[in-house]
Design a protein around this motif. Structure first.
Motif, PDB file in Angstrom:
ATOM      1  N   TYR A   1      -7.811   6.778   3.411  1.00 25.00           N
ATOM      2  CA  TYR A   1      -8.875   5.962   3.986  1.00 25.00           C
ATOM      3  C   TYR A   1      -9.832   6.861   4.756  1.00 25.00           C
ATOM      4  O   TYR A   1      -9.395   7.769   5.467  1.00 25.00           O
ATOM      5  CB  TYR A   1      -8.268   4.895   4.913  1.00 25.00           C
TER       6      TYR A   1
ATOM      7  N   VAL B   1      -4.582   9.587   5.912  1.00 28.63           N
ATOM      8  CA  VAL B   1      -3.595   9.367   4.853  1.00 28.63           C
ATOM      9  C   VAL B   1      -2.406   8.580   5.393  1.00 28.63           C
ATOM     10  O   VAL B   1      -1.835   8.935   6.438  1.00 28.63           O
ATOM     11  CB  VAL B   1      -3.102  10.710   4.277  1.00 28.63           C
TER      12      VAL B   1
ATOM     13  N   GLU C   1      -4.312  -5.386   6.438  1.00 26.99           N
ATOM     14  CA  GLU C   1      -3.735  -4.360   5.568  1.00 26.99           C
ATOM     15  C   GLU C   1      -3.014  -3.259   6.338  1.00 26.99           C
ATOM     16  O   GLU C   1      -2.471  -2.338   5.744  1.00 26.99           O
ATOM     17  CB  GLU C   1      -4.846  -3.736   4.719  1.00 26.99           C
TER      18      GLU C   1
ATOM     19  N   ILE D   1       0.870  -1.169   0.000  1.00 28.09           N
ATOM     20  CA  ILE D   1       0.000   0.000   0.000  1.00 28.09           C
ATOM     21  C   ILE D   1       0.908   1.220   0.000  1.00 28.09           C
ATOM     22  O   ILE D   1       1.722   1.389   0.912  1.00 28.09           O
ATOM     23  CB  ILE D   1      -0.933   0.011   1.227  1.00 28.09           C
TER      24      ILE D   1
ATOM     25  N   GLU E   1     -12.436   1.041   4.734  1.00 28.62           N
ATOM     26  CA  GLU E   1     -11.659   0.647   3.564  1.00 28.62           C
ATOM     27  C   GLU E   1     -10.266   0.122   3.894  1.00 28.62           C
ATOM     28  O   GLU E   1      -9.393   0.024   3.027  1.00 28.62           O
ATOM     29  CB  GLU E   1     -11.574   1.796   2.545  1.00 28.62           C
TER      30      GLU E   1
ATOM     31  N   SER F   1      -1.867   6.776   0.237  1.00 29.51           N
ATOM     32  CA  SER F   1      -3.167   6.122   0.163  1.00 29.51           C
ATOM     33  C   SER F   1      -4.099   6.727   1.218  1.00 29.51           C
ATOM     34  O   SER F   1      -3.673   7.051   2.325  1.00 29.51           O
ATOM     35  CB  SER F   1      -3.032   4.616   0.403  1.00 29.51           C
TER      36      SER F   1
END
Length: 228
Positions: free
Chosen positions: A15, A173, A110, A9, A105, A13
């Protein structure tokens, strides 16, 4: 066995932080006895100050096992809500698991110990998985719920606060990821089911951002194994 590292990731990215939840400690009843807990959170309607010990307006009844720098902010994935609604037979609102941040998400497989996130002026670092306790059972009148949360791995996780400030729902972020980071999912496996997994414990202990309480537990466990 779970993978120790999360899927790639990239930093940057984003969320969703769906809700910020806080609450004062209040009395409830568990197994016939009065008990005090801060697990009952309400969604904040305004920005909330976040500091190294937690969130303004939030309270912990048990300051030995809850709160403090390594467990300043509890985050829980909204993606799990549907699963628990089915199991509990109840509709859940934000903060249902006593979390401060309801996020979306992204889940335990993750997220890595040591991941650094930023929202607004606040910077946070993942320190450990959340360890469910009897207060979840009290909140939902379900004695087996803490064990279910632990065994499914749907635990959520804690942040320590690197940069203080005010926070409100918005974009969380990913700033950076420790190259040796171990997923929250794998950390749960090692702690709860891999009690003789020396390699797994050593890999987790090698992550500098791991919370002190987890470090102490795993170090003691390795010491006992070495003596056996």
């Amino acid at each position: 066995m779970s993978n120790s590292t999360a899927p790639h990731i990239a930093p940057g990215s984003v969320y969703p932080l769906l809700a910020v939840n806080v609450g004062a400690a209040s009395e409830g009843r568990f197994k016939g006895k009065i008990a005090k807990s801060g697990i009952n959170k309400q969604r904040a309607q305004n920005a909330v100050d976040v500091h190294v010990e937690g969130l303004s307006g939030d309270e912990q009844a048990d300051t030995v096992n809850h709160g403090g720098p390594d467990k300043a902010v509890c985050a829980y994935p909204y993606r799990h809500y549907a699963y628990w609604e089915e199991k509990l037979g109840k509709s859940l609102e934000f903060g249902a698991f006593g979390e401060n941040f309801t996020i979306d998400e992204i889940v335990e497989s993750e997220v890595c110990i040591g991941d650094v996130f930023k929202i607004g002026e606040v910077t946070l670092q993942v320190s450990q998985p959340r360890v469910p306790c009897w207060k979840l059972a009290m909140k939902w009148d379900a004695d087996d719920l803490p064990a279910m949360v632990r065994d499914t791995g749907k635990t959520g996780f804690y942040f320590r606060v690197l940069t203080q400030g005010a926070v409100e729902p918005g974009k969380l972020v990913l700033v950076s990821r420790d190259s040796g980071g171990v997923t929250v999912e794998e950390a749960n496996r090692v702690m709860h089911r891999g009690k003789e997994d020396r390699e797994g414990m050593q890999r987790l202990l090698a992550v500098g951002a791991l919370a002190d309480s987890w470090r102490e537990t795993l170090t003691a466990r390795l010491s006992r194994l070495a003596q056996s």
